[in-house]
Motif scaffolding. Structure first.
Motif, PDB file in Angstrom:
ATOM      1  N   LEU A 159       0.824  -1.210   0.000  1.00 62.19           N
ATOM      2  CA  LEU A 159       0.000   0.000   0.000  1.00 62.19           C
ATOM      3  C   LEU A 159       0.856   1.257   0.000  1.00 62.19           C
ATOM      4  O   LEU A 159       0.636   2.184  -0.792  1.00 62.19           O
ATOM      5  N   VAL A 160       1.843   1.305   0.880  1.00 64.52           N
ATOM      6  CA  VAL A 160       2.700   2.481   0.967  1.00 64.52           C
ATOM      7  C   VAL A 160       3.546   2.609  -0.297  1.00 64.52           C
ATOM      8  O   VAL A 160       3.732   3.701  -0.830  1.00 64.52           O
ATOM      9  N   GLY A 161       4.041   1.487  -0.798  1.00 65.20           N
ATOM     10  CA  GLY A 161       4.832   1.513  -2.027  1.00 65.20           C
ATOM     11  C   GLY A 161       4.043   2.039  -3.212  1.00 65.20           C
ATOM     12  O   GLY A 161       4.530   2.860  -3.991  1.00 65.20           O
ATOM     13  N   VAL A 162       2.807   1.573  -3.361  1.00 62.01           N
ATOM     14  CA  VAL A 162       1.956   2.025  -4.469  1.00 62.01           C
ATOM     15  C   VAL A 162       1.656   3.511  -4.331  1.00 62.01           C
ATOM     16  O   VAL A 162       1.735   4.268  -5.306  1.00 62.01           O
ATOM     17  N   ALA A 164       3.376   5.884  -2.626  1.00 62.37           N
ATOM     18  CA  ALA A 164       4.586   6.699  -2.798  1.00 62.37           C
ATOM     19  C   ALA A 164       5.002   6.741  -4.269  1.00 62.37           C
ATOM     20  O   ALA A 164       5.397   7.791  -4.791  1.00 62.37           O
ATOM     21  N   HIS A 165       4.902   5.612  -4.952  1.00 61.46           N
ATOM     22  CA  HIS A 165       5.235   5.540  -6.371  1.00 61.46           C
ATOM     23  C   HIS A 165       4.315   6.443  -7.183  1.00 61.46           C
ATOM     24  O   HIS A 165       4.760   7.214  -8.041  1.00 61.46           O
ATOM     25  N   PRO A 190      11.883   9.804  -2.417  1.00 59.72           N
ATOM     26  CA  PRO A 190      12.114  10.319  -1.052  1.00 59.72           C
ATOM     27  C   PRO A 190      11.173  11.468  -0.678  1.00 59.72           C
ATOM     28  O   PRO A 190      10.675  11.527   0.448  1.00 59.72           O
ATOM     29  N   GLN A 191      10.920  12.356  -1.632  1.00 62.14           N
ATOM     30  CA  GLN A 191      10.002  13.468  -1.358  1.00 62.14           C
ATOM     31  C   GLN A 191       8.585  12.935  -1.114  1.00 62.14           C
ATOM     32  O   GLN A 191       7.907  13.386  -0.165  1.00 62.14           O
ATOM     33  N   LEU A 196       4.501  11.637   3.707  1.00 61.01           N
ATOM     34  CA  LEU A 196       3.700  10.756   4.547  1.00 61.01           C
ATOM     35  C   LEU A 196       3.987  10.960   6.031  1.00 61.01           C
ATOM     36  O   LEU A 196       3.271  10.472   6.895  1.00 61.01           O
ATOM     37  N   GLY A 197       5.082  11.706   6.318  1.00 58.03           N
ATOM     38  CA  GLY A 197       5.435  12.006   7.711  1.00 58.03           C
ATOM     39  C   GLY A 197       6.063  10.829   8.354  1.00 58.03           C
ATOM     40  O   GLY A 197       6.044  10.534   9.469  1.00 58.03           O
TER      41      GLY A 197
END
Length: 197
Positions: A159-162, A164-165, A190-191, A196-197
């Motif tokens: 979920l986080v990978g999708v 952030a991508h 990275p940005q 996401l904090g």
């Protein structure tokens, strides 16, 4: 010998990604299946590693862990022996059934990337754009997911990978429009993660 060496190396890692740029020779596909059956760390499979299980879905079902597969629509349909149009007709239903049947997390890349878990939970991305349909963007996604494995509970990494991508892709689109490259997405990860904090 190669299998023994790679398994020994993988044993000391937090997670493993296999597939991008690997090739589709029969012996390579057999290597992928043997590796996936024995590796003990979290496993992400993309591209040619997914192709290795075409016609070998029983081997996918019998893996000792729940792998994360990151196919685009064509790769997903091909894995199941379907045409892309057929899979797209009832994508959610077909991916849900596949995730449950083969005990895998599917991250299916399409106009709206979806993450589907074996228990039937489904998540839809809220970001991303057409400019991301560029060579290597899927590799960046698979790398983002495996790169997050050590930083959080493994169930959350797809979920986080999708997200952030997709967010990095949106930032890249603001700067480059449809001319964005996979490297632009990678540089902005990275940005995106920082937001996401």
């Amino acid at each position: 010998k190669a299998l023994e060496a790679v398994l020994a190396c993988a044993a000391h890692q937090d997670a493993v990604l296999i597939g991008p740029g690997l090739g589709r020779k029969p012996e390579t596909s057999e290597f992928v299946r043997l590796f996936a059956a024995d590796v003990k760390v979290p496993l992400v499979m993309d591209a040619d590693a997914i192709y290795a299980f075409r016609g070998h879905l029983d081997a996918l079902r019998e893996l000792p862990q729940v792998p994360i597969l990151t196919p685009h629509m064509g790769e997903f349909a091909g894995l199941l022996g379907k045409k892309t149009e057929e899979a797209a007709h009832d994508l959610l239903g077909i991916v849900r059934e596949a995730a449950n049947t083969y005990q895998a997390v599917f991250v299916v890349k399409s106009a709206c990337t979806i993450v589907v878990y074996p228990d039937g939970d489904v998540f839809f991305t809220t970001c991303g754009n057409a400019g991301m349909a560029t060579a290597g963007a899927g590799d960046v996604l698979a790398g983002a997911i495996v790169g997050l494995m050590r930083q959080m509970e493994s169930g959350m990494t797809p979920l986080v990978g999708v997200y952030a991508h997709g967010r990095a892709g949106d930032l890249a689109y603001e700067a480059h429009g449809n001319g964005l490259l996979a490297g632009d997405i990678l540089r902005l990860l990275p940005q995106a993660l920082g937001e996401l904090g």
